[in-house]
Scaffold this motif. Structure first.
Motif, PDB file in Angstrom:
ATOM      1  N   ASP A 232       0.825  -1.206   0.000  1.00 13.23           N
ATOM      2  CA  ASP A 232       0.000   0.000   0.000  1.00 13.23           C
ATOM      3  C   ASP A 232       0.862   1.260   0.000  1.00 13.23           C
ATOM      4  O   ASP A 232       0.500   2.272  -0.610  1.00 13.23           O
ATOM      5  N   ILE A 233       2.000   1.196   0.692  1.00 17.06           N
ATOM      6  CA  ILE A 233       2.910   2.337   0.776  1.00 17.06           C
ATOM      7  C   ILE A 233       4.318   1.850   0.479  1.00 17.06           C
ATOM      8  O   ILE A 233       4.782   0.873   1.084  1.00 17.06           O
ATOM      9  N   ALA A 234       4.988   2.497  -0.468  1.00 14.10           N
ATOM     10  CA  ALA A 234       6.350   2.111  -0.835  1.00 14.10           C
ATOM     11  C   ALA A 234       7.250   3.338  -0.789  1.00 14.10           C
ATOM     12  O   ALA A 234       6.907   4.390  -1.334  1.00 14.10           O
ATOM     13  N   TYR A 235       8.389   3.193  -0.132  1.00 12.56           N
ATOM     14  CA  TYR A 235       9.385   4.255  -0.068  1.00 12.56           C
ATOM     15  C   TYR A 235      10.536   3.926  -1.017  1.00 12.56           C
ATOM     16  O   TYR A 235      11.029   2.786  -1.033  1.00 12.56           O
ATOM     17  N   GLY A 236      10.982   4.931  -1.772  1.00 12.37           N
ATOM     18  CA  GLY A 236      12.179   4.823  -2.590  1.00 12.37           C
ATOM     19  C   GLY A 236      13.172   5.866  -2.122  1.00 12.37           C
ATOM     20  O   GLY A 236      12.918   7.067  -2.261  1.00 12.37           O
ATOM     21  N   ILE A 237      14.286   5.423  -1.547  1.00 16.62           N
ATOM     22  CA  ILE A 237      15.219   6.335  -0.887  1.00 16.62           C
ATOM     23  C   ILE A 237      16.611   6.164  -1.499  1.00 16.62           C
ATOM     24  O   ILE A 237      17.117   5.041  -1.601  1.00 16.62           O
ATOM     25  N   GLY A 238      17.212   7.267  -1.910  1.00 11.36           N
ATOM     26  CA  GLY A 238      18.542   7.170  -2.487  1.00 11.36           C
ATOM     27  C   GLY A 238      18.917   8.404  -3.270  1.00 11.36           C
ATOM     28  O   GLY A 238      18.148   9.366  -3.354  1.00 11.36           O
TER      29      GLY A 238
ATOM     30  N   MET B 235       4.925  14.477   7.320  1.00 10.83           N
ATOM     31  CA  MET B 235       4.940  13.102   6.874  1.00 10.83           C
ATOM     32  C   MET B 235       3.766  12.327   7.467  1.00 10.83           C
ATOM     33  O   MET B 235       3.074  11.578   6.751  1.00 10.83           O
ATOM     34  N   LYS B 236       3.526  12.501   8.762  1.00 12.38           N
ATOM     35  CA  LYS B 236       2.394  11.821   9.397  1.00 12.38           C
ATOM     36  C   LYS B 236       1.084  12.283   8.771  1.00 12.38           C
ATOM     37  O   LYS B 236       0.184  11.465   8.499  1.00 12.38           O
ATOM     38  N   MET B 237       0.955  13.587   8.542  1.00 14.99           N
ATOM     39  CA  MET B 237      -0.255  14.124   7.913  1.00 14.99           C
ATOM     40  C   MET B 237      -0.486  13.486   6.555  1.00 14.99           C
ATOM     41  O   MET B 237      -1.593  13.052   6.229  1.00 14.99           O
ATOM     42  N   PHE B 238       0.575  13.393   5.754  1.00 12.73           N
ATOM     43  CA  PHE B 238       0.435  12.821   4.413  1.00 12.73           C
ATOM     44  C   PHE B 238      -0.004  11.363   4.480  1.00 12.73           C
ATOM     45  O   PHE B 238      -0.930  10.946   3.774  1.00 12.73           O
ATOM     46  N   LEU B 239       0.641  10.579   5.311  1.00 14.35           N
ATOM     47  CA  LEU B 239       0.335   9.151   5.389  1.00 14.35           C
ATOM     48  C   LEU B 239      -1.091   8.894   5.855  1.00 14.35           C
ATOM     49  O   LEU B 239      -1.710   7.897   5.457  1.00 14.35           O
ATOM     50  N   THR B 240      -1.615   9.776   6.664  1.00 14.24           N
ATOM     51  CA  THR B 240      -2.986   9.591   7.170  1.00 14.24           C
ATOM     52  C   THR B 240      -4.037  10.142   6.201  1.00 14.24           C
ATOM     53  O   THR B 240      -5.227  10.097   6.502  1.00 14.24           O
ATOM     54  N   ARG B 241      -3.598  10.654   5.033  1.00 12.89           N
ATOM     55  CA  ARG B 241      -4.554  11.102   4.001  1.00 12.89           C
ATOM     56  C   ARG B 241      -4.977   9.935   3.105  1.00 12.89           C
ATOM     57  O   ARG B 241      -5.941  10.051   2.352  1.00 12.89           O
TER      58      ARG B 241
END
Length: 326
Positions: free
Chosen positions: A130-136, A246-252
């Protein structure tokens, strides 16, 4: 002592135009392969000989065979394609070219294949979670592949809209000095997202979808108070979010929606003393079900070779002297 191997092989079927595209002007492409892999390449027509260590010689041979197939279409064979193929072939976690087909992304403008193990893992994590992070670092394809996955989902009608957003934080500049309202000020910072959309859908279709609100591009501040259902949401440059943002975004995120969050924790532009929401999320969300993290490295850079060299030089310097740890 390293054993030198001589591999002789033939590229078939014989096609002089195809060979010319593969070798490049004044055999420029062959010389680039030699430098990157550490081999010597000699050829007469379609008869090739590669000299080098056994591993490198086999790698160069397999690469030449694959590139010869790509050279059947001169319009698609480019310096970028050659660089991407070399980057994949020389990656530490090398995988066979065919493995990328498992996670191929289909758009109306063509198919997009993830290059290398980390890009494949990234696309797989987007499709499975449902949620994927791409970091680099910059140039590893984080944003481009996220947009490609979003377009794919939209065209297969898995979602009804695409939402692209990023925090309104500038790299050493001030939005207040730019003309226009907030949306107009933030618009230039969203250009990489627009560029990817234009490449995959075409300018006119993107304009129509934005007009119909099927594609929405907005600063992160505009997400507050909303619930985003049936949407593919991409948060770009997330290293410049605060913990609260970040918390606000994820809870949208609502029903039948998925989110991809991209960022580079080495390029944080927040004021001193503010912790990056991306750094915080890595600590808080690690191990949470249906949330995946993909970490790219300098070796995954798929832009011009000098970009990879720049990233590696900065990493080396910061490892010695210390870097921004916000």
């Amino acid at each position: 002592m390293t054993q030198i191997t001589s591999l002789e092989f033939e590229l078939t079927p014989l096609d002089n135009q195809q060979l010319s595209v593969l070798c490049g002007s004044f055999e420029r492409n062959l010389r680039q392969i030699e430098r990157r892999i550490g081999v010597e390449i000699n050829n007469r027509s379609n008869q090739f000989k590669v000299l080098g260590s056994t591993k490198n010689a086999e790698l160069a041979r397999d690469l030449l065979i694959d590139l010869y197939k790509e050279a059947t279409d001169p319009g698609k064979f480019s310096a970028e394609l050659l660089h991407l193929a070399l980057a994949q072939a020389t990656a530490n976690n090398q995988t066979e070219f065919e493995n990328a087909d498992q996670w191929v992304i289909k758009t109306k403008r063509g198919m997009i294949r993830p290059r290398g193990a980390h890009q494949q893992d990234y696309v797989a994590s987007i499709q499975k979670n449902d949620i994927a992070y791409g970091i680099g670092p910059a140039g590893t394809g984080k944003t481009y592949l996220a947009v490609a996955c979003a377009v794919d989902c939209l065209e297969r009608q898995e979602v009804r809209r695409i939402i692209l957003t990023r925090p309104a934080v500038e790299a050493g500049e001030r939005l207040g000095f730019l003309p226009g309202d907030l949306a107009q000020k933030v618009d230039p910072y969203l250009r990489p997202l627009y560029d990817a959309l234009y490449e995959m859908l075409g300018f006119e279709k993107v304009a129509k979808l934005i007009e119909k609100n099927v594609i929405e591009v907005a600063p992160l501040a505009y997400m507050r108070g909303r619930t985003l259902n049936d949407a593919f949401i991409i948060l770009d440059e997330s290293q410049n979010t605060t913990k609260e943002q970040m918390k606000m975004f994820l809870t949208r995120i609502g029903f039948n929606s998925r989110a991809v969050i991209t960022g580079d924790i080495t390029q944080i532009d927040l004021p001193n003393g503010q912790q990056s929401g991306l750094r915080h999320a890595i600590e808080v969300l690690s191990g949470v079900k249906n949330i995946a993290f993909t970490f790219f490295q300098s070796g995954d850079v798929v832009r011009h070779q000098v970009v990879q060299s720049v990233v590696e030089a900065y990493e080396k310097f910061e490892a010695i002297h210390g870097g921004n740890r916000r």
